[in-house]
Design a protein around this motif. Structure first.
Motif, short mmCIF file in Angstrom:
data_model
loop_
_atom_site.label_atom_id
_atom_site.label_comp_id
_atom_site.label_asym_id
_atom_site.label_seq_id
_atom_site.Cartn_x
_atom_site.Cartn_y
_atom_site.Cartn_z
N PHE A 169 35.57 17.31 -9.18
CA PHE A 169 35.08 17.55 -10.40
C PHE A 169 35.30 16.78 -11.60
CE2 PHE A 169 35.82 20.00 -14.29
CZ PHE A 169 34.58 20.56 -14.43
N ALA A 170 36.37 16.01 -11.60
CA ALA A 170 36.60 15.02 -12.72
C ALA A 170 35.79 14.04 -12.54
CB ALA A 170 38.17 14.59 -12.84
N TYR A 227 32.69 14.06 -11.21
CA TYR A 227 31.38 14.52 -11.48
C TYR A 227 31.08 14.66 -12.83
CZ TYR A 227 27.50 17.79 -11.86
OH TYR A 227 26.26 18.47 -12.33
N ALA A 228 32.16 15.24 -13.58
CA ALA A 228 32.11 15.65 -15.01
C ALA A 228 32.18 14.26 -15.80
CB ALA A 228 33.38 16.57 -15.44
N SER A 229 32.49 13.37 -15.51
CA SER A 229 32.67 12.07 -16.25
C SER A 229 31.66 11.28 -16.32
CB SER A 229 33.98 11.18 -15.87
OG SER A 229 33.80 10.69 -14.49
#
Length: 78
Positions: free
Chosen positions: A72-73, A75-77
């Motif tokens: 998730f980190a 993907y979010a970055s």
């Protein structure tokens, strides 16, 4: 890796202890429930807590949750 190594270790350990407290009550039978009360102990004490098995499950679940957090980190970055 979206986290520094020390931060990743702290995050994993936080997840591990949180999952441990969620896993600890699974499958526990008290001495009272089992009908086998040892003299001098509390009747609510567990008969066989199986802590090594629970530590294994905790590690497995924590690894999956941590991997999902890393994904998730990333993907979010962007």
């Amino acid at each position: 890796m979206p986290f520094s190594t020390p931060l990743a270790i702290v995050i994993f350990l936080t997840i591990w202890f949180t999952v441990l407290f969620a896993v600890l009550p699974f499958g526990v039978r008290s001495q009272h429930e089992a009908g086998d009360i040892v003299a001098g102990t509390d009747p609510g004490a567990p008969v066989a807590p199986r802590l090594l098995v629970k530590a294994g499950w905790t590690t497995l679940v924590s690894a999956v949750v941590f991997a999902a957090l890393v994904a998730f980190a990333r993907y979010a970055s962007g």
